[in-house]
Design a protein around this motif. Structure first.
Motif, PDB file in Angstrom:
ATOM      1  N   LEU A   1      23.300  86.878  22.015  1.00  0.00           N
ATOM      2  CA  LEU A   1      22.282  87.677  22.701  1.00  0.00           C
ATOM      3  C   LEU A   1      22.864  88.340  23.945  1.00  0.00           C
ATOM      4  O   LEU A   1      22.525  89.477  24.259  1.00  0.00           O
ATOM      5  CB  LEU A   1      21.082  86.813  23.080  1.00  0.00           C
TER       6      LEU A   1
ATOM      7  N   THR B   1      24.895  91.303  22.809  1.00  0.00           N
ATOM      8  CA  THR B   1      24.008  92.385  22.370  1.00  0.00           C
ATOM      9  C   THR B   1      23.394  93.091  23.570  1.00  0.00           C
ATOM     10  O   THR B   1      23.338  94.322  23.603  1.00  0.00           O
ATOM     11  CB  THR B   1      22.900  91.828  21.459  1.00  0.00           C
ATOM     12  N   TYR B   2      22.948  92.319  24.546  1.00  0.00           N
ATOM     13  CA  TYR B   2      22.337  92.914  25.737  1.00  0.00           C
ATOM     14  C   TYR B   2      23.353  93.738  26.518  1.00  0.00           C
ATOM     15  O   TYR B   2      23.047  94.846  26.962  1.00  0.00           O
ATOM     16  CB  TYR B   2      21.742  91.817  26.627  1.00  0.00           C
ATOM     17  N   SER B   3      24.575  93.221  26.657  1.00  0.00           N
ATOM     18  CA  SER B   3      25.587  93.976  27.400  1.00  0.00           C
ATOM     19  C   SER B   3      25.989  95.244  26.653  1.00  0.00           C
ATOM     20  O   SER B   3      26.226  96.284  27.274  1.00  0.00           O
ATOM     21  CB  SER B   3      26.804  93.107  27.687  1.00  0.00           C
TER      22      SER B   3
ATOM     23  N   MET C   1      23.997  96.948  24.710  1.00  0.00           N
ATOM     24  CA  MET C   1      22.875  97.880  24.887  1.00  0.00           C
ATOM     25  C   MET C   1      22.911  98.523  26.267  1.00  0.00           C
ATOM     26  O   MET C   1      22.614  99.714  26.406  1.00  0.00           O
ATOM     27  CB  MET C   1      21.538  97.160  24.669  1.00  0.00           C
ATOM     28  N   MET C   2      23.292  97.753  27.285  1.00  0.00           N
ATOM     29  CA  MET C   2      23.408  98.301  28.634  1.00  0.00           C
ATOM     30  C   MET C   2      24.520  99.346  28.708  1.00  0.00           C
ATOM     31  O   MET C   2      24.342 100.411  29.304  1.00  0.00           O
ATOM     32  CB  MET C   2      23.666  97.181  29.646  1.00  0.00           C
TER      33      MET C   2
ATOM     34  N   GLY D   1      16.283  99.583  33.683  1.00  0.00           N
ATOM     35  CA  GLY D   1      15.823  99.288  32.330  1.00  0.00           C
ATOM     36  C   GLY D   1      15.159 100.467  31.644  1.00  0.00           C
ATOM     37  O   GLY D   1      14.469 100.290  30.655  1.00  0.00           O
TER      38      GLY D   1
END
Length: 124
Positions: free
Chosen positions: A9, A12-14, A16-17, A89
């Protein structure tokens, strides 16, 4: 197992950033070049005047200093704005006026032909 899922996760978050930051950087750079053309013209005019003034103080590198400063100012402004939008965000998909970036065409009025009121109700 839980550690592997949390690591996945985080990756994935990094990702997406990073993707959001790169999309914002591209979008803001294009908007600066296309929509901000009058601003670029004013900055070029001020840069020319500033390099003429600085020419008397440092004759060799005045133009290089001013042009490098203007380019760095533009690059930093785009990068800082993209970073702020990314860390707040806000994703480019959420911005209404960026529908051209997503490939989704805005619904325009449908064409109504002049003969349609006379012929549209006729069934063959």
């Amino acid at each position: 197992m839980v550690l592997a899922q949390s690591s996945n996760l985080g990756k994935t978050y990094s990702l997406m950033m990073i993707k959001s930051f790169l999309i914002w950087t591209f979008t803001l750079a294009v908007c600066l070049l296309v929509v901000g053309f009058p601003l670029v013209f004013v900055m070029a005019t001020i840069g020319c005047l500033l390099s003429i003034v600085l020419q008397s103080v440092m004759p060799v590198s005045a133009v290089l200093l001013v042009s490098g400063g203007l380019i760095m100012f533009n690059v930093l402004a785009v990068m800082i704005a993209a970073g702020v939008l990314t860390f707040k965000g806000i994703h480019p998909n959420q911005v209404k006026w960026l529908n051209w970036l997503n490939g989704e065409a805005e619904e325009m009025q449908t064409s109504v032909y002049a003969a349609c009121p006379l012929t549209c109700d006729i069934e063959a």
